[in-house]
Design an enzyme around this catalytic site. Structure first.
Site, short mmCIF file in Angstrom:
data_model
loop_
_atom_site.label_atom_id
_atom_site.label_comp_id
_atom_site.label_asym_id
_atom_site.label_seq_id
_atom_site.Cartn_x
_atom_site.Cartn_y
_atom_site.Cartn_z
N TYR A 1 0.83 -1.22 0.00
CA TYR A 1 0.00 0.00 0.00
C TYR A 1 0.86 1.27 0.00
CZ TYR A 1 -4.08 -2.87 0.05
OH TYR A 1 -5.04 -3.78 -0.32
N ARG B 1 1.46 1.85 -3.56
CA ARG B 1 0.27 2.36 -4.26
C ARG B 1 0.01 3.82 -3.90
NH1 ARG B 1 -4.71 -1.12 -4.17
NH2 ARG B 1 -5.18 0.14 -6.01
N GLN C 1 -15.84 1.70 -5.71
CA GLN C 1 -15.07 0.55 -5.22
C GLN C 1 -13.59 0.93 -5.15
OE1 GLN C 1 -16.40 -3.41 -7.07
NE2 GLN C 1 -17.30 -1.87 -8.44
N ASN C 2 -13.26 2.08 -5.71
CA ASN C 2 -11.86 2.49 -5.78
C ASN C 2 -11.40 3.04 -4.44
OD1 ASN C 2 -12.08 1.79 -8.46
ND2 ASN C 2 -12.39 3.89 -9.16
N ASP D 1 -8.67 4.95 -4.43
CA ASP D 1 -7.95 6.21 -4.70
C ASP D 1 -8.83 7.40 -4.34
OD1 ASP D 1 -8.64 5.45 -8.10
OD2 ASP D 1 -9.52 7.17 -7.05
N HIS E 1 -14.68 0.08 -0.52
CA HIS E 1 -13.54 -0.79 -0.22
C HIS E 1 -12.41 -0.06 0.51
CE1 HIS E 1 -14.99 -3.56 -3.70
NE2 HIS E 1 -15.73 -3.67 -2.60
N GLY F 1 -16.96 1.46 -15.38
CA GLY F 1 -15.63 0.88 -15.22
C GLY F 1 -15.49 -0.17 -14.15
N THR F 2 -16.45 -1.11 -14.09
CA THR F 2 -16.30 -2.21 -13.15
C THR F 2 -16.72 -3.50 -13.83
OG1 THR F 2 -17.07 -3.19 -11.05
CG2 THR F 2 -18.59 -1.70 -12.18
N1 APR Z 1 -12.80 3.26 -18.91
C1 APR Z 1 -13.78 2.58 -18.26
N2 APR Z 1 -13.70 1.28 -17.91
C2 APR Z 1 -12.56 0.63 -18.25
C3 APR Z 1 -11.48 1.26 -18.92
C4 APR Z 1 -11.64 2.63 -19.26
N3 APR Z 1 -10.67 3.31 -19.91
N4 APR Z 1 -10.50 0.33 -19.11
C5 APR Z 1 -10.94 -0.82 -18.55
N5 APR Z 1 -12.18 -0.65 -18.05
C6 APR Z 1 -13.05 -1.62 -17.38
C7 APR Z 1 -12.77 -3.06 -17.69
O1 APR Z 1 -13.41 -3.44 -18.91
C8 APR Z 1 -13.39 -3.75 -16.48
O2 APR Z 1 -14.76 -4.04 -16.70
O3 APR Z 1 -12.86 -1.50 -15.99
C9 APR Z 1 -13.27 -2.71 -15.38
C10 APR Z 1 -12.23 -3.07 -14.33
O4 APR Z 1 -12.65 -4.24 -13.70
P1 APR Z 1 -11.79 -4.76 -12.45
O5 APR Z 1 -10.35 -4.71 -12.78
O6 APR Z 1 -12.42 -6.05 -12.03
O7 APR Z 1 -12.04 -3.65 -11.34
P2 APR Z 1 -13.28 -3.54 -10.37
O8 APR Z 1 -14.53 -4.04 -11.02
O9 APR Z 1 -13.29 -2.13 -9.87
O10 APR Z 1 -12.86 -4.52 -9.17
C11 APR Z 1 -13.73 -4.55 -8.08
O11 APR Z 1 -12.25 -6.05 -6.95
O12 APR Z 1 -10.11 -6.49 -6.74
C12 APR Z 1 -11.18 -6.02 -6.03
O13 APR Z 1 -11.38 -4.48 -4.27
C13 APR Z 1 -10.95 -4.60 -5.59
O14 APR Z 1 -12.43 -2.70 -5.82
C14 APR Z 1 -11.88 -3.82 -6.50
C15 APR Z 1 -12.95 -4.84 -6.83
#
Ligand code: APR
Length: 229
Positions: A54, A57, A87-88, A90, A105, A172-173
């Site tokens: 961390y 990060r 969920q971020n 940051d 989170h 973006g999740t």
């Molecule tokens: N703009 C928007 N979305 C994007 C971009 C972009 N430029 N680039 C990638 N993505 C999308 C991907 O297609 C994907 O669907 O962002 C998403 C990222 O997914 P993850 O990496 O799984 O992230 P997230 O869904 O936030 O993870 C959830 O999992 O690891 C744990 O606690 C951690 O908060 C995190 C949680």
């Protein structure tokens, strides 16, 4: 009376700021096995490694800036009562100027007392590094992050906000981590739902998918919302 616009964001929101997502990196987080650096067991097993992860990060976070997508969400506050549920970990939404941000989170720039969850401390740019020996206010501290295997205390308030949404937006999740992915189910039936993601996960019928990156997707969303008005 402004409509309540609730926006649920994930790691994709911060990609354009230069912060990589979790699952695009093949399940490794900056080359660390995720369960070594983001689980209760991992922290018990090797707290020094978790602090180090961390610390790295935080140093990355203070070196990047909010992107056009974060700023576009702030801009929406002119016409809507905007709530961000993220969920971020940051602080880019806050640094862009978003007023209502709820972290599901945890928060990377904060640590908390190991023996008292209510004692949370904001780390300043000059003091980003902690170790198992760090003491603040008489307490040993840990990252203020929700590890896997731990409860998500802000989920309940998040479901209330989602339930009050007049418009719900997901950005973006990958929608694979619960309970965050379940927020969708708390939105009142008939509420317009939009999902902005260049590689969108499967979502229920009726959700309007905008298969673009965050900043371009939010511009498209603004056009769709204007057309609805
Ligand atoms: N703009 C928007 N979305 C994007 C971009 C972009 N430029 N680039 C990638 N993505 C999308 C991907 O297609 C994907 O669907 O962002 C998403 C990222 O997914 P993850 O990496 O799984 O992230 P997230 O869904 O936030 O993870 C959830 O999992 O690891 C744990 O606690 C951690 O908060 C995190 C949680």
């Amino acid at each position: 009376m402004k409509k309540k616009l609730v926006i649920s964001t994930g790691a994709g929101m911060s990609v354009e700021s230069g912060i990589s997502t979790f699952r695009d990196a093949g399940g490794l987080w900056e080359n660390y096995p995720v369960m070594d650096v983001c689980s209760a067991d991992g922290f018990a097993r090797n707290p020094s490694l978790v602090h180090k992860f961390y610390n790295e990060r935080r140093h990355q976070l203070v070196s990047v800036e909010p992107n056009a997508g974060h700023r576009a969400l702030v801009d929406l506050e002119k016409d809507y009562d905007v709530y961000v549920i993220t969920q971020n970990v940051d602080d880019l939404h806050e640094r862009a100027g978003s007023k209502n941000v709820l972290h599901l989170h945890g928060e990377l720039m904060k640590v908390r007392a190991i023996d008292d969850d209510s004692k949370v401390y904001q780390l300043e740019p000059g003091e980003l590094d902690t170790t198992p020996d760090t003491v603040i206010d008489g307490h040993h501290v840990r990252p203020h992050i929700v590890f896997f295997q731990e409860a998500v205390p802000n989920f309940e308030p998040a479901t209330q906000i989602a339930h009050e949404a007049d418009i719900f937006v997901i950005i973006g999740t990958s929608l694979v981590v619960y309970p965050a992915a379940a927020l969708l189910q708390y939105v009142k039936p008939g509420t317009p739902i939009y999902y902005i993601d260049p590689k969108p996960a499967a979502v229920p019928p009726g959700v309007t998918v905008i298969p673009l990156g965050a900043s371009a997707g939010i511009e498209r969303l603004k056009e769709l919302l204007k057309a609805q008005d």
